[in-house]
Design a protein around this motif. Sequence first.
Motif, PDB file in Angstrom:
ATOM      1  N   SER A 132      -2.983  -4.322  -3.614  1.00  0.00           N
ATOM      2  CA  SER A 132      -3.423  -4.972  -2.375  1.00  0.00           C
ATOM      3  C   SER A 132      -4.905  -4.743  -2.097  1.00  0.00           C
ATOM      4  O   SER A 132      -5.512  -5.496  -1.338  1.00  0.00           O
ATOM      5  CB  SER A 132      -2.588  -4.454  -1.193  1.00  0.00           C
ATOM      6  N   ASN A 133      -5.504  -3.712  -2.697  1.00  0.00           N
ATOM      7  CA  ASN A 133      -6.939  -3.489  -2.498  1.00  0.00           C
ATOM      8  C   ASN A 133      -7.788  -4.299  -3.482  1.00  0.00           C
ATOM      9  O   ASN A 133      -9.009  -4.158  -3.516  1.00  0.00           O
ATOM     10  CB  ASN A 133      -7.275  -2.006  -2.616  1.00  0.00           C
ATOM     11  N   GLY A 134      -7.132  -5.136  -4.302  1.00  0.00           N
ATOM     12  CA  GLY A 134      -7.843  -5.990  -5.232  1.00  0.00           C
ATOM     13  C   GLY A 134      -8.101  -5.381  -6.590  1.00  0.00           C
ATOM     14  O   GLY A 134      -8.637  -6.041  -7.484  1.00  0.00           O
ATOM     15  N   SER A 135      -7.721  -4.127  -6.765  1.00  0.00           N
ATOM     16  CA  SER A 135      -7.951  -3.433  -8.033  1.00  0.00           C
ATOM     17  C   SER A 135      -6.680  -3.462  -8.875  1.00  0.00           C
ATOM     18  O   SER A 135      -5.573  -3.350  -8.346  1.00  0.00           O
ATOM     19  CB  SER A 135      -8.362  -1.982  -7.764  1.00  0.00           C
ATOM     20  N   ASP A 200       0.659   1.541  -4.321  1.00  0.00           N
ATOM     21  CA  ASP A 200      -0.157   0.465  -3.755  1.00  0.00           C
ATOM     22  C   ASP A 200      -0.788   0.889  -2.429  1.00  0.00           C
ATOM     23  O   ASP A 200      -1.809   0.326  -2.017  1.00  0.00           O
ATOM     24  CB  ASP A 200       0.698  -0.784  -3.554  1.00  0.00           C
ATOM     25  N   SER A 201      -0.199   1.882  -1.758  1.00  0.00           N
ATOM     26  CA  SER A 201      -0.739   2.343  -0.471  1.00  0.00           C
ATOM     27  C   SER A 201      -1.936   3.272  -0.635  1.00  0.00           C
ATOM     28  O   SER A 201      -2.608   3.589   0.351  1.00  0.00           O
ATOM     29  CB  SER A 201       0.353   3.078   0.326  1.00  0.00           C
ATOM     30  N   ILE A 202      -2.215   3.739  -1.858  1.00  0.00           N
ATOM     31  CA  ILE A 202      -3.321   4.672  -2.069  1.00  0.00           C
ATOM     32  C   ILE A 202      -4.624   4.025  -1.612  1.00  0.00           C
ATOM     33  O   ILE A 202      -4.977   2.933  -2.037  1.00  0.00           O
ATOM     34  CB  ILE A 202      -3.416   5.093  -3.545  1.00  0.00           C
ATOM     35  N   MET A 203      -5.311   4.719  -0.714  1.00  0.00           N
ATOM     36  CA  MET A 203      -6.503   4.147  -0.096  1.00  0.00           C
ATOM     37  C   MET A 203      -7.586   5.219  -0.013  1.00  0.00           C
ATOM     38  O   MET A 203      -7.319   6.347   0.421  1.00  0.00           O
ATOM     39  CB  MET A 203      -6.170   3.635   1.303  1.00  0.00           C
ATOM     40  N   THR A 212     -13.741  -4.808   1.462  1.00  0.00           N
ATOM     41  CA  THR A 212     -12.552  -4.834   0.606  1.00  0.00           C
ATOM     42  C   THR A 212     -11.556  -3.758   0.978  1.00  0.00           C
ATOM     43  O   THR A 212     -10.508  -3.648   0.358  1.00  0.00           O
ATOM     44  CB  THR A 212     -12.957  -4.635  -0.862  1.00  0.00           C
ATOM     45  N   GLY A 213     -11.890  -2.948   1.982  1.00  0.00           N
ATOM     46  CA  GLY A 213     -10.981  -1.874   2.356  1.00  0.00           C
ATOM     47  C   GLY A 213      -9.724  -2.436   2.990  1.00  0.00           C
ATOM     48  O   GLY A 213      -9.777  -3.332   3.829  1.00  0.00           O
ATOM     49  N   VAL A 214      -8.584  -1.911   2.628  1.00  0.00           N
ATOM     50  CA  VAL A 214      -7.305  -2.379   3.157  1.00  0.00           C
ATOM     51  C   VAL A 214      -6.622  -1.210   3.841  1.00  0.00           C
ATOM     52  O   VAL A 214      -6.429  -0.164   3.236  1.00  0.00           O
ATOM     53  CB  VAL A 214      -6.401  -2.928   2.042  1.00  0.00           C
ATOM     54  N   VAL A 215      -6.273  -1.363   5.094  1.00  0.00           N
ATOM     55  CA  VAL A 215      -5.593  -0.317   5.836  1.00  0.00           C
ATOM     56  C   VAL A 215      -4.142  -0.726   6.034  1.00  0.00           C
ATOM     57  O   VAL A 215      -3.859  -1.690   6.745  1.00  0.00           O
ATOM     58  CB  VAL A 215      -6.249  -0.072   7.209  1.00  0.00           C
ATOM     59  N   PRO A 216      -3.169  -0.036   5.390  1.00  0.00           N
ATOM     60  CA  PRO A 216      -1.765  -0.407   5.576  1.00  0.00           C
ATOM     61  C   PRO A 216      -1.346  -0.283   7.027  1.00  0.00           C
ATOM     62  O   PRO A 216      -1.873   0.533   7.773  1.00  0.00           O
ATOM     63  CB  PRO A 216      -1.033   0.615   4.675  1.00  0.00           C
ATOM     64  N   GLU A 217      -0.361  -1.083   7.429  1.00  0.00           N
ATOM     65  CA  GLU A 217       0.110  -1.056   8.804  1.00  0.00           C
ATOM     66  C   GLU A 217       0.654   0.306   9.190  1.00  0.00           C
ATOM     67  O   GLU A 217       0.651   0.680  10.361  1.00  0.00           O
ATOM     68  CB  GLU A 217       1.195  -2.111   8.994  1.00  0.00           C
ATOM     69  N   ALA A 218       1.162   1.079   8.211  1.00  0.00           N
ATOM     70  CA  ALA A 218       1.773   2.365   8.527  1.00  0.00           C
ATOM     71  C   ALA A 218       0.755   3.480   8.657  1.00  0.00           C
ATOM     72  O   ALA A 218       1.116   4.630   8.730  1.00  0.00           O
ATOM     73  CB  ALA A 218       2.776   2.740   7.427  1.00  0.00           C
TER      74      ALA A 218
END
Length: 226
Positions: A132-135, A200-203, A212-218
């Motif tokens: 989900s972060n594009g990588s 996939d949640s690794i941020m 490009t940063g993605v913040v999961p809803e949780a």
Amino acid sequence: MTQDVNHDVKVLGREVRVIVPGTWVSIPLDSPEKAGAFIKRLVRDQVGPADRLARMRRQAVEEVFGTARDAAQIGVHTYLMSLELAPGVPFPAALLMADDEWPASTRTLVEAGDLEGALKLAYPEGEVAVQSNGSPAARIVEMTQGQAGDGEEAVEVLTMRLEYHMPHPADPSKMLFVRVNVPDIPSAEPFAMLFDEIVDSIMFLDDRDSPTGVVPEAAATASATA
């Protein structure tokens, strides 16, 4: 219903968050003394303090400490161990993270920015997918079959090992390696999907405000047990 929990860890000097469901603990690997003390407290809390359980506690401590020691020796910096998937539902899974290097054979592709192609070349037996972060990330699955229980109560169970290889967002010349061990499961697919979502949640937290940063809803969930 499970509760997602944040675990913040350091990778290549930067803070990383991974979101996991249920109850997990992060075993310290920076020293054998700290790891041993933590594991003894953890086992005592989980098994109980009764004298008749002393042998069980000792065996559990030896097993977990041995795994932690071996992990630290090969460069693992993060050891997350699951206790429960939901209240009263044991889930003995382990997730380990380590910094890694690209294989030499992929150098040309990495320098050209073709990270997906580099992963396919490095791990031809794996499945490469964009997160989900594009990588991209490569996943390798290994399954072994065994039995749980004795006699007529014996049932066939699986042990699943997953490996994930992904570029480091800030420095694509480096990689993050994630290994998952899940013993005694009835089938692979739902658990493989679960860990796909966890990985996939690794941020990288200092990327949260980047385009490009993605913040999961949780992300606004409870603190991890440490």
